[in-house]
Design an enzyme around this catalytic site. Sequence first.
Site, mmCIF file in Angstrom:
data_model
loop_
_atom_site.group_PDB
_atom_site.id
_atom_site.type_symbol
_atom_site.label_atom_id
_atom_site.label_comp_id
_atom_site.label_asym_id
_atom_site.label_seq_id
_atom_site.Cartn_x
_atom_site.Cartn_y
_atom_site.Cartn_z
ATOM 1 C CE1 TYR A 186 -3.473 -6.548 8.409
ATOM 2 C CE2 TYR A 186 -5.736 -5.796 8.149
ATOM 3 C CZ TYR A 186 -4.427 -5.855 7.700
ATOM 4 O OH TYR A 186 -4.066 -5.213 6.538
ATOM 5 C CD GLN A 207 0.318 -2.548 3.671
ATOM 6 O OE1 GLN A 207 1.089 -1.833 3.049
ATOM 7 N NE2 GLN A 207 -0.884 -2.130 4.043
ATOM 8 C CD GLU A 250 -6.060 -4.884 3.787
ATOM 9 O OE1 GLU A 250 -5.996 -4.569 4.994
ATOM 10 O OE2 GLU A 250 -6.503 -4.144 2.894
ATOM 11 C CG ASN A 260 -9.565 -1.862 1.168
ATOM 12 O OD1 ASN A 260 -9.226 -3.034 1.329
ATOM 13 N ND2 ASN A 260 -9.394 -0.943 2.104
ATOM 14 C CD GLU A 261 -10.328 -3.004 5.761
ATOM 15 O OE1 GLU A 261 -10.383 -1.960 6.424
ATOM 16 O OE2 GLU A 261 -9.604 -3.986 6.087
ATOM 17 C CD GLU A 294 -2.978 0.901 2.359
ATOM 18 O OE1 GLU A 294 -2.855 -0.032 3.180
ATOM 19 O OE2 GLU A 294 -3.962 1.670 2.336
HETATM 20 O O1 AHR Z 1 -3.080 -2.803 5.896
HETATM 21 C C1 AHR Z 1 -3.407 -1.617 6.518
HETATM 22 C C2 AHR Z 1 -4.893 -1.281 6.410
HETATM 23 O O2 AHR Z 1 -5.647 -2.240 7.082
HETATM 24 C C3 AHR Z 1 -5.482 -1.259 5.033
HETATM 25 O O3 AHR Z 1 -5.278 -0.058 4.382
HETATM 26 C C4 AHR Z 1 -6.938 -1.449 5.298
HETATM 27 O O4 AHR Z 1 -7.603 -2.064 4.221
HETATM 28 C C5 AHR Z 1 -6.962 -2.281 6.564
HETATM 29 O O5 AHR Z 1 -7.837 -1.777 7.483
#
Ligand code: AHR
Length: 517
Positions: free
Chosen positions: A260, A370, A321, A192-193, A45
């Site tokens: 995550y 990332q 992600e 995204n999201e 990103e």
């Molecule tokens: O990876 C960091 C962020 O986490 C991304 O921009 C977003 O899609 C997620 O919330």
Amino acid sequence: MKTYLAACAAVLLASSAFAAPASLTIHADKPGATINKYVYGQFSEMLGSGVYGGIWVGENSPIPNTRGLRNDVIAALKELHVPLVRWPGGCYADEYHWRDGIGPKDKRTTRLNTNWGGVVDPNTFGTHEFFDLVEQIGADAYVNANVGTGSPQEAAQWLEYMTGTADTTLVKERKANGRDKPFKVAIYAMGNETWGCGGNMRAEYYADLYNQYATFMKTTQNPAPIMLASGDRSGDATDFTKVLMENRRARMDGISLHYYTVLGDKWEIKDAAVGFSEENWIKVLANTVKMDGYIKTHDELMTAAEEKAGSTKKVGLYIDEWGTWYKPEPGTNPGFLVQQNTIRDAIVAAANLNIFHKYAARVEMTSIAQTINVLQAMILTDGPKMLLTPTYHVFHMYKPFQDATSLPIDVKTGTYGYGGITVAQVSASAAKTKDGAIVIGLANLDPHNAAQVSAAIAGAKTGTVKGEVLTAATMDAHNSFTAPNAVHPVAFNGAKLANGKLSLSLPPESVVVLTIR
Ligand code: AHR
């Protein structure tokens, strides 16, 4: 004496290991789906030094580079066989306007990066620089379009600019900007999201928007890019997958899922990347293996919707992600999401890859968050210095799994417990590579005890075994710029084959990959 007994009792209460031997049965006789090489994708990103400084230094930098891309990082990513890179975000994607990043660099629009650190974004890294990156490392391109603040027209015109072949104004503009032949877009994602930073939408609203956008993404590229819808958030949420699956009108090849690994049940509770306690070691590992249940839930939902619709083609689950999210390194801009990477992260990586292999029929792609300097990174840089993290080493060890055939595996393992939390001690997956080898990935989540592993391989002849191991002496062992090679893989000679059966002692807190021929 009393104090001594109390201390022993406390230790027993805190730590409960049932390090029973692990016994695996690998079914080479019942091959499963292909593990799409895109499962080994990366996410880059426009965030912190993920791009600027981490990979893009500009043509005039004293750091050795090729057309502005640093040579050391390119070489490391090439060596990793990165199959796919997702760009430009993330949250960033829904405020990105592609025209800001094309044309002469000194004339590019500068903007505030409102999501990440509030810094000025020079846009010197744009569409052409991104494709130069993927082409230099031999990867495919996953481009994330802007739904939040964009329009179907803007997304359609970006696609035409990148992939068009006709003699149109946009194609002429691309050529004038130095690129004659079209770029190849492997995946084109719509937003995204969208439940959060991408627009705080309801699933129903986004499903309509997705169909609207996807209808107009026309290209002569053959094969056409995979069309990807933005799906659910971490945890138990399933509303986006459900609603999207039931409202597919335009082409939808995949739906994304983000998960995550944080410390607790709440997003806000984050751990330190180094210097953590054993309690936090197990909490992170127990959270990360929840990925299995989340994929299972989405897989079942998707299967049910496909059956109901009588569709023959599967919609893929794209986990674009995933990874650990800790407290930022002290002294860094908190919006840059800089964190160290330890042997714990290596085990997180291996455990997740093992889970993705298990669901190879549904999970067609993932990208860890990332690639460089951000969250669970492969590579950290500091000016001209670069180091490879323990997570990089796991991805390197697991390379043979890319495009291999997943093999079902029964895992009977003891447990590792601490402070009332228990996890399976051994995580494992297996596959058959294109050249006929059996490859096995193993992780031991227990930081104290080795696991005695035996494995039967049904339906395959076994001759020789060789392997690699990544392990460390402390729970937060990591590579730093003063000791960049403290954690690195070495040959593993501890696996034995006798009468077609494999046996080994899997060291505490380790990742082992074995290749049997
Ligand atoms: O990876 C960091 C962020 O986490 C991304 O921009 C977003 O899609 C997620 O919330």
